[in-house]
Design a protein around this motif. Sequence first.
Motif, PDB file in Angstrom:
ATOM      1  N   VAL A 200       0.576  -5.397   8.769  1.00 24.56           N
ATOM      2  CA  VAL A 200       0.781  -6.339   7.665  1.00 24.56           C
ATOM      3  C   VAL A 200      -0.400  -7.300   7.565  1.00 24.56           C
ATOM      4  O   VAL A 200      -0.879  -7.613   6.461  1.00 24.56           O
ATOM      5  CB  VAL A 200       2.108  -7.107   7.858  1.00 24.56           C
ATOM      6  CG1 VAL A 200       2.233  -8.226   6.834  1.00 24.56           C
ATOM      7  CG2 VAL A 200       3.293  -6.155   7.735  1.00 24.56           C
ATOM      8  N   LEU A 201      -0.881  -7.764   8.715  1.00 21.94           N
ATOM      9  CA  LEU A 201      -2.050  -8.646   8.719  1.00 21.94           C
ATOM     10  C   LEU A 201      -3.263  -7.948   8.117  1.00 21.94           C
ATOM     11  O   LEU A 201      -4.015  -8.524   7.316  1.00 21.94           O
ATOM     12  CB  LEU A 201      -2.321  -9.091  10.159  1.00 21.94           C
ATOM     13  CG  LEU A 201      -3.517 -10.001  10.509  1.00 21.94           C
ATOM     14  CD1 LEU A 201      -4.807  -9.228  10.667  1.00 21.94           C
ATOM     15  CD2 LEU A 201      -3.709 -11.111   9.491  1.00 21.94           C
ATOM     16  N   GLY A 202      -3.466  -6.681   8.483  1.00 23.58           N
ATOM     17  CA  GLY A 202      -4.591  -5.925   7.937  1.00 23.58           C
ATOM     18  C   GLY A 202      -4.497  -5.794   6.431  1.00 23.58           C
ATOM     19  O   GLY A 202      -5.505  -5.893   5.720  1.00 23.58           O
ATOM     20  N   GLY A 203      -3.272  -5.584   5.916  1.00 23.68           N
ATOM     21  CA  GLY A 203      -3.084  -5.516   4.477  1.00 23.68           C
ATOM     22  C   GLY A 203      -3.393  -6.837   3.800  1.00 23.68           C
ATOM     23  O   GLY A 203      -3.982  -6.870   2.706  1.00 23.68           O
ATOM     24  N   ALA A 204      -3.011  -7.927   4.433  1.00 23.52           N
ATOM     25  CA  ALA A 204      -3.312  -9.249   3.886  1.00 23.52           C
ATOM     26  C   ALA A 204      -4.821  -9.504   3.857  1.00 23.52           C
ATOM     27  O   ALA A 204      -5.348 -10.084   2.897  1.00 23.52           O
ATOM     28  CB  ALA A 204      -2.606 -10.331   4.712  1.00 23.52           C
ATOM     29  N   VAL A 205      -5.506  -9.058   4.901  1.00 30.95           N
ATOM     30  CA  VAL A 205      -6.968  -9.211   4.926  1.00 30.95           C
ATOM     31  C   VAL A 205      -7.604  -8.364   3.824  1.00 30.95           C
ATOM     32  O   VAL A 205      -8.591  -8.766   3.195  1.00 30.95           O
ATOM     33  CB  VAL A 205      -7.537  -8.829   6.305  1.00 30.95           C
ATOM     34  CG1 VAL A 205      -9.060  -8.884   6.286  1.00 30.95           C
ATOM     35  CG2 VAL A 205      -6.996  -9.756   7.377  1.00 30.95           C
ATOM     36  N   ALA A 206      -7.029  -7.187   3.569  1.00 30.14           N
ATOM     37  CA  ALA A 206      -7.543  -6.327   2.496  1.00 30.14           C
ATOM     38  C   ALA A 206      -7.464  -7.043   1.155  1.00 30.14           C
ATOM     39  O   ALA A 206      -8.371  -6.929   0.324  1.00 30.14           O
ATOM     40  CB  ALA A 206      -6.764  -5.012   2.456  1.00 30.14           C
ATOM     41  N   ILE A 207      -6.383  -7.785   0.933  1.00 31.76           N
ATOM     42  CA  ILE A 207      -6.261  -8.564  -0.305  1.00 31.76           C
ATOM     43  C   ILE A 207      -7.278  -9.701  -0.315  1.00 31.76           C
ATOM     44  O   ILE A 207      -7.954  -9.943  -1.321  1.00 31.76           O
ATOM     45  CB  ILE A 207      -4.837  -9.127  -0.439  1.00 31.76           C
ATOM     46  CG1 ILE A 207      -3.837  -7.980  -0.662  1.00 31.76           C
ATOM     47  CG2 ILE A 207      -4.765 -10.113  -1.612  1.00 31.76           C
ATOM     48  CD1 ILE A 207      -2.411  -8.437  -0.720  1.00 31.76           C
ATOM     49  N   ALA A 208      -7.409 -10.391   0.816  1.00 33.93           N
ATOM     50  CA  ALA A 208      -8.326 -11.541   0.889  1.00 33.93           C
ATOM     51  C   ALA A 208      -9.768 -11.115   0.659  1.00 33.93           C
ATOM     52  O   ALA A 208     -10.563 -11.872   0.083  1.00 33.93           O
ATOM     53  CB  ALA A 208      -8.178 -12.231   2.243  1.00 33.93           C
TER      54      ALA A 208
ATOM     55  N   LEU B  72     -15.447  -3.838   7.738  1.00 38.11           N
ATOM     56  CA  LEU B  72     -14.973  -2.923   6.696  1.00 38.11           C
ATOM     57  C   LEU B  72     -14.647  -3.596   5.366  1.00 38.11           C
ATOM     58  O   LEU B  72     -14.626  -2.928   4.331  1.00 38.11           O
ATOM     59  CB  LEU B  72     -13.729  -2.177   7.198  1.00 38.11           C
ATOM     60  CG  LEU B  72     -13.924  -1.264   8.413  1.00 38.11           C
ATOM     61  CD1 LEU B  72     -12.592  -0.653   8.820  1.00 38.11           C
ATOM     62  CD2 LEU B  72     -14.939  -0.169   8.105  1.00 38.11           C
ATOM     63  N   GLY B  73     -14.353  -4.874   5.373  1.00 44.07           N
ATOM     64  CA  GLY B  73     -13.864  -5.533   4.174  1.00 44.07           C
ATOM     65  C   GLY B  73     -14.790  -5.406   2.988  1.00 44.07           C
ATOM     66  O   GLY B  73     -14.384  -4.979   1.897  1.00 44.07           O
TER      67      GLY B  73
ATOM     68  N   GLU C  76     -10.629  -8.524  -1.120  1.00 43.81           N
ATOM     69  CA  GLU C  76     -10.640  -7.763  -2.375  1.00 43.81           C
ATOM     70  C   GLU C  76     -10.865  -6.275  -2.147  1.00 43.81           C
ATOM     71  O   GLU C  76     -11.373  -5.555  -3.009  1.00 43.81           O
ATOM     72  CB  GLU C  76     -11.693  -8.311  -3.349  1.00 43.81           C
ATOM     73  CG  GLU C  76     -11.416  -9.765  -3.747  1.00 43.81           C
ATOM     74  CD  GLU C  76     -12.404 -10.272  -4.798  1.00 43.81           C
ATOM     75  OE1 GLU C  76     -13.372  -9.551  -5.106  1.00 43.81           O
ATOM     76  OE2 GLU C  76     -12.186 -11.385  -5.310  1.00 43.81           O
ATOM     77  N   ALA C  77     -10.452  -5.795  -0.954  1.00 45.41           N
ATOM     78  CA  ALA C  77     -10.551  -4.367  -0.655  1.00 45.41           C
ATOM     79  C   ALA C  77      -9.375  -3.596  -1.228  1.00 45.41           C
ATOM     80  O   ALA C  77      -9.396  -2.361  -1.266  1.00 45.41           O
ATOM     81  CB  ALA C  77     -10.629  -4.152   0.862  1.00 45.41           C
ATOM     82  N   GLY C  78      -8.315  -4.301  -1.638  1.00 46.22           N
ATOM     83  CA  GLY C  78      -7.206  -3.703  -2.363  1.00 46.22           C
ATOM     84  C   GLY C  78      -6.498  -2.572  -1.665  1.00 46.22           C
ATOM     85  O   GLY C  78      -6.347  -2.548  -0.437  1.00 46.22           O
ATOM     86  N   PHE C  79      -6.067  -1.592  -2.471  1.00 45.04           N
ATOM     87  CA  PHE C  79      -5.263  -0.479  -1.988  1.00 45.04           C
ATOM     88  C   PHE C  79      -6.008   0.331  -0.932  1.00 45.04           C
ATOM     89  O   PHE C  79      -5.442   0.696   0.100  1.00 45.04           O
ATOM     90  CB  PHE C  79      -4.895   0.408  -3.182  1.00 45.04           C
ATOM     91  CG  PHE C  79      -3.922   1.502  -2.869  1.00 45.04           C
ATOM     92  CD1 PHE C  79      -2.561   1.263  -2.880  1.00 45.04           C
ATOM     93  CD2 PHE C  79      -4.361   2.780  -2.597  1.00 45.04           C
ATOM     94  CE1 PHE C  79      -1.649   2.278  -2.606  1.00 45.04           C
ATOM     95  CE2 PHE C  79      -3.468   3.810  -2.322  1.00 45.04           C
ATOM     96  CZ  PHE C  79      -2.109   3.558  -2.329  1.00 45.04           C
ATOM     97  N   LEU C  80      -7.283   0.617  -1.171  1.00 48.39           N
ATOM     98  CA  LEU C  80      -8.066   1.373  -0.192  1.00 48.39           C
ATOM     99  C   LEU C  80      -8.159   0.612   1.124  1.00 48.39           C
ATOM    100  O   LEU C  80      -8.052   1.198   2.205  1.00 48.39           O
ATOM    101  CB  LEU C  80      -9.466   1.660  -0.736  1.00 48.39           C
ATOM    102  CG  LEU C  80      -9.560   2.631  -1.921  1.00 48.39           C
ATOM    103  CD1 LEU C  80     -11.008   2.759  -2.377  1.00 48.39           C
ATOM    104  CD2 LEU C  80      -8.997   3.991  -1.540  1.00 48.39           C
ATOM    105  N   GLY C  81      -8.376  -0.689   1.036  1.00 48.61           N
ATOM    106  CA  GLY C  81      -8.421  -1.496   2.244  1.00 48.61           C
ATOM    107  C   GLY C  81      -7.114  -1.472   2.998  1.00 48.61           C
ATOM    108  O   GLY C  81      -7.087  -1.435   4.237  1.00 48.61           O
ATOM    109  N   GLY C  82      -5.991  -1.468   2.248  1.00 46.79           N
ATOM    110  CA  GLY C  82      -4.692  -1.388   2.892  1.00 46.79           C
ATOM    111  C   GLY C  82      -4.502  -0.088   3.636  1.00 46.79           C
ATOM    112  O   GLY C  82      -3.950  -0.065   4.754  1.00 46.79           O
ATOM    113  N   LEU C  83      -4.948   1.019   3.048  1.00 45.89           N
ATOM    114  CA  LEU C  83      -4.855   2.312   3.734  1.00 45.89           C
ATOM    115  C   LEU C  83      -5.627   2.286   5.050  1.00 45.89           C
ATOM    116  O   LEU C  83      -5.102   2.667   6.101  1.00 45.89           O
ATOM    117  CB  LEU C  83      -5.409   3.421   2.839  1.00 45.89           C
ATOM    118  CG  LEU C  83      -4.640   3.782   1.575  1.00 45.89           C
ATOM    119  CD1 LEU C  83      -5.383   4.861   0.799  1.00 45.89           C
ATOM    120  CD2 LEU C  83      -3.246   4.277   1.931  1.00 45.89           C
ATOM    121  N   VAL C  84      -6.869   1.845   4.974  1.00 44.24           N
ATOM    122  CA  VAL C  84      -7.706   1.823   6.175  1.00 44.24           C
ATOM    123  C   VAL C  84      -7.142   0.855   7.211  1.00 44.24           C
ATOM    124  O   VAL C  84      -7.074   1.167   8.412  1.00 44.24           O
ATOM    125  CB  VAL C  84      -9.153   1.433   5.806  1.00 44.24           C
ATOM    126  CG1 VAL C  84      -9.997   1.243   7.062  1.00 44.24           C
ATOM    127  CG2 VAL C  84      -9.768   2.494   4.902  1.00 44.24           C
TER     128      VAL C  84
END
Length: 509
Positions: A238-246, A302-303, A248-256
């Motif tokens: 969940v933290l990684g998904g939040a960082v993906a939003i922060a 990665l962000g 701006e890595a979005g959906f792809l960032g959430g997957l990774v």
Amino acid sequence: MRFVAVTSCPTGIAHTYMAAEALEQAARDAGHEIHVETQGATGAQPLTAQQIADADAVIYAADLEVRDKERFAGKPSTDVGVKGPIHDASAVLDAAVEAARTGSAPSAGEPSPEGGGGDGLDSTGVGEPPAASPETKVASGGGVGTRVRQWLMTGVSYMIPFVAAGGIMIALGFMVGGYEIADTDPSTVVEDFTLLSTQSWGALLFHTGSLTFEFLVPVLAGFIAFAIADRPGLVPGVLGGAVAIATEAGFLGGLVAGFLAGFLALGMSRIPVPAAVRGIMPVVVTPLVAAFGTGLVMFTVLGQPLASLMAVLSDWLGALSGGSLLLLGAVLGLMMSFDMGGPVNKAAYTFATAGITAAGATAQAGSTEFTIMAATMAGGMTPPLGLALATALRARLFSAAERQNGKAAWLLGASFITEGAIPFAAADPLRVIPALMAGSGTAGALVALSGSTLRAPHGGVWVTPLIGQPLLFLVAVAVGSAVTAAAVIGTKTLGHSREAAPASAAETV
């Protein structure tokens, strides 16, 4: 014999319950007793301890990890995908009978020496966390490709309800209050809400939906990590998904981030530790270290690259128009009917939902991402509707069971449950599947051509008020269904003629 079974599919909507019904019917026909636990979107009614104890074998008809699998430790079992019972429930039962007779027991359900196993949950969804790395269906069975797909589908299956709820509320908010409510501040809902004001209700719906949308990527990442490492992976995921939003890595960032967090947590849980600290590992140490590691990598490594890649994808989608958009709509329609809920279907659906996730709550009404979602849903509605129409027009070409399935397919297709076409395709794949693809490809292309849009990722005709250009959308679905029906009737008529030819020749001789 007595059996227990667990069924589950990535979305938890159709396959889960179709597989359960098929197993129950096949067991009745064979004179067996079976109790099925459906781990679907509506939750699960757990099997009782007595039902499990009395069972001669266990049937796992699941595409996701089986929750609380340690309950079945030591029981003979057969492990099939959720489509197994839908295609041939009798064969699945025969395999379970053989497993009971030979006494083969699964290794995946055995508790680990450290006391872990399953997903660490009891039948109510709460319980002591696993003390060691969990053994689940996803982690222990299948090849690398299968496991990656199951991990991904676990995250998507938990994300979809958020997409549906958030998307529908946002669309309703625009319907009630107009598109200008996207410019309002959430504080106005608290300070200036008026019961008789459509603007107030529109703003309430929009901002509630927008907040729901903000959970999409964290939920996706969190439950990918959960599928890999069980509950110790949830926090870093969940933290990684939040960082993906922060970032701006979005959906792809959430997957990774989900895969990164899951493997970090899994690695931590496999480190041998003294018994004195084993109890705090899964609830304190593993989430803490894995969360920090995930945040470190996502923020510093990665962000930014993932954000750039996401921007390229968004720009590409936004630039689609004319022939390119029409082609994409046709391809997505073809994919939706190719395997009707299988990996290809889910890839198309995930692509479409990723688009509306990336577009966000404030995207323009005519955004390409929403047209892609509309084309995908039209392509998924057409197969059951087309087959229902075909059974109504030429009943003699279908068996009595197929004619009954055709009656149910009207509602299933209208509700965007593509799986309603599976019984027809399973019985005659070479003639039915190409016909389904022809109709779905047509529907997807027509939706792309008309520019219809959809913010909600599910619902079928029941969300027609939320569709942009709804009449043209319904026309596309109707035309696609007609193409499917005509193609099915044509292929089956040709097949019947060929089968009848040898018999006629023999009678003449």
